[in-house]
Write an enzyme that holds these catalytic residues in place. Structure first.
Site, mmCIF file in Angstrom:
data_model
loop_
_atom_site.group_PDB
_atom_site.id
_atom_site.type_symbol
_atom_site.label_atom_id
_atom_site.label_comp_id
_atom_site.label_asym_id
_atom_site.label_seq_id
_atom_site.Cartn_x
_atom_site.Cartn_y
_atom_site.Cartn_z
ATOM 1 C CB CYS A 77 -0.997 -0.061 1.152
ATOM 2 S SG CYS A 77 -2.440 0.952 0.812
ATOM 3 C CG HIS A 167 -3.389 -2.704 4.353
ATOM 4 N ND1 HIS A 167 -2.515 -2.119 5.230
ATOM 5 C CD2 HIS A 167 -3.861 -1.702 3.584
ATOM 6 C CE1 HIS A 167 -2.457 -0.816 5.028
ATOM 7 N NE2 HIS A 167 -3.279 -0.536 4.024
ATOM 8 C CD GLU A 169 -0.795 -4.910 6.795
ATOM 9 O OE1 GLU A 169 -0.639 -5.396 5.663
ATOM 10 O OE2 GLU A 169 -1.197 -3.742 6.990
HETATM 11 N N1 GLN Z 1 -3.611 6.484 0.624
HETATM 12 C C1 GLN Z 1 -2.380 6.264 1.318
HETATM 13 C C2 GLN Z 1 -1.240 7.041 0.675
HETATM 14 O O1 GLN Z 1 -1.402 7.603 -0.370
HETATM 15 C C3 GLN Z 1 -2.028 4.788 1.366
HETATM 16 C C4 GLN Z 1 -3.061 4.058 2.164
HETATM 17 C C5 GLN Z 1 -2.586 2.823 2.855
HETATM 18 O O2 GLN Z 1 -1.399 2.552 2.995
HETATM 19 N N2 GLN Z 1 -3.543 2.090 3.317
HETATM 20 O O3 GLN Z 1 -0.200 7.081 1.234
#
Ligand code: GLN
Length: 192
Positions: A77, A167, A169
């Site tokens: 992410c 995610h 995890e």
């Molecule tokens: N939207 C977040 C970003 O741009 C990432 C979101 C996340 O890690 N769940 O950093």
């Protein structure tokens, strides 16, 4: 095998649990010194802008770029965003992985969702949790696309670098972590 988790911001404890669950040692990484003791690194989800600032504040950008050149890194992410060579609308950060990403491509926090996706090389479908997730909008021709969701790329591998939009995890399924550990093992065999 020692796998570091960058612990400046974001989901750290859950990744530590997943690393231990696949039989590796988890190392909390908070400074450059910690980077010299690990075989692979996990960049967690969280908020990439905050992580970006904290990495800069701790003078970790250049050492992280050097690490990602030579050793396996798994970005999840926000970690995927930090790893990407191109970030739409802003300059790249670690920039090691030959992908382009769009931040927040699946909507806001309230649009978070979980869905089963197929990930190449994993034997079963994977419960993917998307939270303000980025999507991969372009990949270098040698990058392997490992998963898509509605035609959007959400997991990919570029040599020793792995990244996913979701995610892993936040589920009990450690198969993607297991895949990363195999990548680290293979990498160690090639370089040793
Ligand atoms: N939207 C977040 C970003 O741009 C990432 C979101 C996340 O890690 N769940 O950093």
């Amino acid at each position: 095998m020692k796998i570091g988790v960058l612990a400046l911001q974001g989901a750290v404890a859950e990744h530590v649990n997943a690393i231990q669950a696949v039989g590796a040692e988890a190392i909390i990484v908070k400074n450059n010194h910690h980077l010299s003791h690990i075989d692979g690194l996990l960049l967690p989800g969280g908020e990439s802008t905050a992580m970006h600032r904290l990495i800069d504040y701790h003078d970790m950008l250049v050492p992280l770029q050097a690490f990602a050149k030579n050793k396996p890194v798994f970005g999840t992410c926000a970690g995927l965003i930090l790893l990407a060579e191109t970030i739409e609308g802003q300059s790249p950060h670690i920039g090691a992985m030959r992908i382009a990403v769009q931040r927040n491509a699946f909507g806001r926090q309230i649009n978070s969702f979980e869905t089963n996706i197929t990930i190449q090389h994993l034997s079963e479908s994977f419960p993917a949790v998307f939270i303000r997730a980025p999507k991969i909008v372009a990949v270098h021709e040698d990058v392997e696309v490992l998963a898509t969701y509605h035609d959007d790329i959400v997991c990919a591998r570029d040599r020793h670098l792995l990244a996913c939009s979701f995610h892993p995890e936040l589920t009990n399924n450690v198969s993607l972590m297991h895949y990363f550990i195999q990548m680290v093992k293979e990498h160690n065999e090639v370089v040793s």
